[in-house]
Design a protein around this motif. Sequence first.
Motif, PDB file in Angstrom:
ATOM      1  N   PHE A 106      15.783 -29.134   5.954  1.00  0.00           N
ATOM      2  CA  PHE A 106      16.068 -29.544   4.810  1.00  0.00           C
ATOM      3  C   PHE A 106      14.695 -29.660   3.780  1.00  0.00           C
ATOM      4  CE2 PHE A 106      14.854 -33.591   2.544  1.00  0.00           C
ATOM      5  CZ  PHE A 106      16.568 -33.830   1.762  1.00  0.00           C
ATOM      6  N   GLN A 108      13.024 -30.471  -0.379  1.00  0.00           N
ATOM      7  CA  GLN A 108      13.254 -32.088  -1.009  1.00  0.00           C
ATOM      8  C   GLN A 108      12.147 -31.460  -2.311  1.00  0.00           C
ATOM      9  OE1 GLN A 108      12.804 -36.041  -1.428  1.00  0.00           O
ATOM     10  NE2 GLN A 108      14.174 -35.607  -3.223  1.00  0.00           N
ATOM     11  N   LEU A 110       9.374 -31.245  -4.793  1.00  0.00           N
ATOM     12  CA  LEU A 110       8.634 -31.757  -5.787  1.00  0.00           C
ATOM     13  C   LEU A 110       8.396 -31.697  -6.508  1.00  0.00           C
ATOM     14  CD1 LEU A 110       6.515 -33.101  -2.743  1.00  0.00           C
ATOM     15  CD2 LEU A 110       8.465 -34.684  -2.957  1.00  0.00           C
ATOM     16  N   TYR A 126      16.476 -24.049  -8.008  1.00  0.00           N
ATOM     17  CA  TYR A 126      15.929 -25.402  -7.765  1.00  0.00           C
ATOM     18  C   TYR A 126      14.790 -25.672  -8.520  1.00  0.00           C
ATOM     19  CZ  TYR A 126      19.716 -24.804  -3.606  1.00  0.00           C
ATOM     20  OH  TYR A 126      20.711 -24.868  -2.919  1.00  0.00           O
ATOM     21  N   GLY A 129      13.287 -32.626  -8.160  1.00  0.00           N
ATOM     22  CA  GLY A 129      14.068 -33.605  -7.182  1.00  0.00           C
ATOM     23  C   GLY A 129      14.975 -33.667  -6.882  1.00  0.00           C
ATOM     24  N   ASP A 130      15.323 -32.019  -6.957  1.00  0.00           N
ATOM     25  CA  ASP A 130      16.721 -31.478  -6.465  1.00  0.00           C
ATOM     26  C   ASP A 130      16.571 -30.815  -4.860  1.00  0.00           C
ATOM     27  OD1 ASP A 130      17.942 -30.496  -8.528  1.00  0.00           O
ATOM     28  OD2 ASP A 130      17.029 -28.673  -8.612  1.00  0.00           O
ATOM     29  N   ALA A 131      17.032 -31.521  -4.273  1.00  0.00           N
ATOM     30  CA  ALA A 131      17.434 -31.662  -2.721  1.00  0.00           C
ATOM     31  C   ALA A 131      18.373 -30.280  -1.869  1.00  0.00           C
ATOM     32  CB  ALA A 131      16.680 -32.822  -1.624  1.00  0.00           C
ATOM     33  N   LYS A 150       7.273 -28.748  -1.969  1.00  0.00           N
ATOM     34  CA  LYS A 150       8.010 -29.156  -1.748  1.00  0.00           C
ATOM     35  C   LYS A 150       7.746 -29.944  -0.128  1.00  0.00           C
ATOM     36  CE  LYS A 150       9.695 -25.668   2.346  1.00  0.00           C
ATOM     37  NZ  LYS A 150      10.249 -24.413   2.954  1.00  0.00           N
ATOM     38  N   HIS A 151       8.858 -30.931   0.635  1.00  0.00           N
ATOM     39  CA  HIS A 151       8.624 -31.595   1.551  1.00  0.00           C
ATOM     40  C   HIS A 151       9.837 -31.497   2.140  1.00  0.00           C
ATOM     41  CE1 HIS A 151       6.677 -35.829   0.027  1.00  0.00           C
ATOM     42  NE2 HIS A 151       6.166 -34.974   0.249  1.00  0.00           N
TER      43      HIS A 151
END
Length: 166
Positions: A106, A108, A110, A126, A129-131, A150-151
């Motif tokens: 997964f 997300q 940042l 992407y 804010g996109d995941a 990204k996370h």
Amino acid sequence: MSIIKQLITSGGPVLAYMGVVPVLRMVPFLRREPPPLLDGPLQQTVEFPAVQPAAETYLPPFSTILSGNPAQTATYIYRSPDGLFAAGIWTCRVGKFRIDFDRAEFIQILEGVVTVTDAEGVSRTYRAGDAFVTPKGFSGTWDVIEPIKKHFTWYGAGSEEGFSAV
């Protein structure tokens, strides 16, 4: 008149049962405890830091770099005891590289912009804010257009080359 007889005949035992059930629940040995929510002691939550801790910069394997200088950092924030689940922060400079995901992840975004293209040539861009989820077995390219942060969370066994633990 027959309806009243039927109500009295069958309704009496039902009403009597309904009156006894609450009393039975008060008997200690008939009470059941709810099952525990977690196995073992309670666990604490793990927060992502506002600023990524210092991490060593690395490059993906030279043979996978298609353009630019996609230097990367990765910091694990959490790893499960069995090693099958992890979460962290990853950064990458501008560049394009081939990638094969050996576990589900997964993501997300940042900061920054990335275009992800799969093996069939389907592209998605992407931005912050996109995941999205990249399934295990995904093969394609990442084209980092603006430096990205990204996370991530991943699940499954796989390689951990270049990732630094915190």
